[in-house]
Design an enzyme around this catalytic site. Sequence first.
Site, PDB file in Angstrom:
ATOM      1  N   ASN A 176       0.922  -1.293   0.128  1.00 34.18           N
ATOM      2  CA  ASN A 176      -0.023  -0.014  -0.008  1.00 34.18           C
ATOM      3  C   ASN A 176       1.004   1.554   0.142  1.00 34.18           C
ATOM      4  OD1 ASN A 176      -1.689   2.118   0.444  1.00 34.18           O
ATOM      5  ND2 ASN A 176      -2.301   1.414   2.587  1.00 34.18           N
ATOM      6  N   TRP A 177       0.987   1.890  -1.016  1.00 39.86           N
ATOM      7  CA  TRP A 177       1.961   2.769  -1.321  1.00 39.86           C
ATOM      8  C   TRP A 177       1.361   4.087  -0.524  1.00 39.86           C
ATOM      9  CZ3 TRP A 177       3.911   2.171  -7.207  1.00 39.86           C
ATOM     10  CH2 TRP A 177       4.251   1.101  -7.229  1.00 39.86           C
ATOM     11  N   LYS A 178       0.192   4.267  -0.306  1.00 39.02           N
ATOM     12  CA  LYS A 178      -0.364   5.566   0.338  1.00 39.02           C
ATOM     13  C   LYS A 178      -0.056   6.629  -0.484  1.00 39.02           C
ATOM     14  CE  LYS A 178      -0.137   3.133   4.784  1.00 39.02           C
ATOM     15  NZ  LYS A 178      -0.116   3.272   6.145  1.00 39.02           N
ATOM     16  N   HIS A 233      -9.396   1.084   4.907  1.00 37.77           N
ATOM     17  CA  HIS A 233      -8.233   1.184   5.653  1.00 37.77           C
ATOM     18  C   HIS A 233      -8.471   2.252   6.816  1.00 37.77           C
ATOM     19  CE1 HIS A 233      -4.163   2.314   6.444  1.00 37.77           C
ATOM     20  NE2 HIS A 233      -3.800   1.244   5.756  1.00 37.77           N
ATOM     21  N   GLU A 265      -6.943   4.517   7.761  1.00 41.57           N
ATOM     22  CA  GLU A 265      -6.589   5.891   7.440  1.00 41.57           C
ATOM     23  C   GLU A 265      -7.797   6.460   7.099  1.00 41.57           C
ATOM     24  OE1 GLU A 265      -2.917   5.210   5.451  1.00 41.57           O
ATOM     25  OE2 GLU A 265      -2.191   4.746   7.507  1.00 41.57           O
ATOM     26  N   GLU A 292      -5.079  -5.058  10.402  1.00 43.43           N
ATOM     27  CA  GLU A 292      -4.051  -3.970  10.615  1.00 43.43           C
ATOM     28  C   GLU A 292      -4.252  -3.132  12.124  1.00 43.43           C
ATOM     29  OE1 GLU A 292      -2.434  -2.719   6.567  1.00 43.43           O
ATOM     30  OE2 GLU A 292      -3.908  -1.505   7.145  1.00 43.43           O
ATOM     31  N   GLY A 314       2.781   2.500  10.804  1.00 40.68           N
ATOM     32  CA  GLY A 314       3.485   3.600  10.462  1.00 40.68           C
ATOM     33  C   GLY A 314       4.409   3.742  11.911  1.00 40.68           C
ATOM     34  N   SER A 335       3.613  -1.878  10.286  1.00 42.42           N
ATOM     35  CA  SER A 335       5.038  -1.890  10.558  1.00 42.42           C
ATOM     36  C   SER A 335       5.679  -3.310  10.208  1.00 42.42           C
ATOM     37  CB  SER A 335       5.534  -1.542  12.003  1.00 42.42           C
ATOM     38  OG  SER A 335       4.858  -0.352  12.172  1.00 42.42           O
ATOM     39  N   GLY A 355       3.035  -1.093   4.358  1.00 44.88           N
ATOM     40  CA  GLY A 355       3.055   0.508   4.106  1.00 44.88           C
ATOM     41  C   GLY A 355       4.529   0.718   3.456  1.00 44.88           C
ATOM     42  N   GLY A 356       5.044   1.226   4.476  1.00 43.64           N
ATOM     43  CA  GLY A 356       6.347   2.020   4.362  1.00 43.64           C
ATOM     44  C   GLY A 356       7.450   0.978   3.716  1.00 43.64           C
TER      45      GLY A 356
HETATM   46  P1  13P Z   1       3.286   0.482   7.765  1.00 44.87           P
HETATM   47  O1  13P Z   1       3.760  -0.832   7.119  1.00 44.87           O
HETATM   48  O2  13P Z   1       3.954   1.681   7.361  1.00 44.87           O
HETATM   49  O3  13P Z   1       3.148   0.483   9.216  1.00 44.87           O
HETATM   50  O4  13P Z   1       1.607   0.692   6.969  1.00 44.87           O
HETATM   51  C1  13P Z   1       0.943  -0.349   7.113  1.00 44.87           C
HETATM   52  C2  13P Z   1      -0.466  -0.186   6.367  1.00 44.87           C
HETATM   53  O5  13P Z   1      -0.938   0.826   6.793  1.00 44.87           O
HETATM   54  C3  13P Z   1      -0.463  -0.878   5.158  1.00 44.87           C
HETATM   55  O6  13P Z   1      -1.969  -0.557   4.659  1.00 44.87           O
END
Ligand code: 13P
Length: 254
Positions: free
Chosen positions: A9-11, A95, A97, A167, A173, A213, A234-235
């Site tokens: 997930n590149w956000k 998600h 967020e 999640e 994050g 994470s 994510g990251g």
């Molecule tokens: P991180 O891996 O950056 O914690 O993000 C997880 C995430 O929200 C994937 O959708």
Amino acid sequence: MKKQFIAGNWKMNLTMDEALGLARKLCDESINSDVVDIGVFPAFVFLRDICEILRDSKVYVGAQNMYLEESGAFTGEVSGAMLRDVGCTHVIIGHSERRTIFQETNSMVNSKLKAALSFGLKPIMCVGEKQEERDADQTSEVVGNQLSEGLAGLTSEQVKKLTIAYEPVWAIGTGKTATPEQANEVHTFIRDTIKSKFENDTAQNIRIQYGGSVNIKNADELLGQPEIDGALVGGASLEPGSFLDIVSAAGRLS
Ligand code: 13P
């Protein structure tokens, strides 16, 4: 053991050059894709080009969100029909967020899941508790409600097309990861909840990813848990090396 599904997930990250470069790298190096399913979820504006780059690869491309109507006066929104049109096969729905920053409710998640399925998209449905909810011992209640309200009215056949991503909000994050045991416990609860609402076969076959994470240091242990069928990253998905290392970790378990 189910085929693991590792999704990035590149956000709201990367420039156009960076995003297309990352997609090209994954196209060249997605060596483990026979034993692991791989997906990327770039920002809307990069989707068309990335679908083109990855068209002949085994890497799935999806969006991070969609709106529930097909078309019309919904300024700023993108529909499932549009996502299909540019070549997406998947979409992330609900998600945390989206839930916390953009006030998406379980009922909206439910409508979006139905819309995504009606356009032939395969959703990754996200669930997870906040830190204060875990501290108050409400993880099962929160995740249970997200599942029962989010999946209301869906048939077993529809639920089979879904991936669930657990999640925990406190792990996203933050560098704080759920321990493999904590994650496996919630994954077991999710599978049991699906079993109680749909067919046993649906519950056994649905893939449940862990997200929060995930990195190469913790991937082996997390993915090695019996109820964890992949990761939503994510990251660590923004850099081809670390993402492909996680894919390789999943490949070693196959
Ligand atoms: P991180 O891996 O950056 O914690 O993000 C997880 C995430 O929200 C994937 O959708």
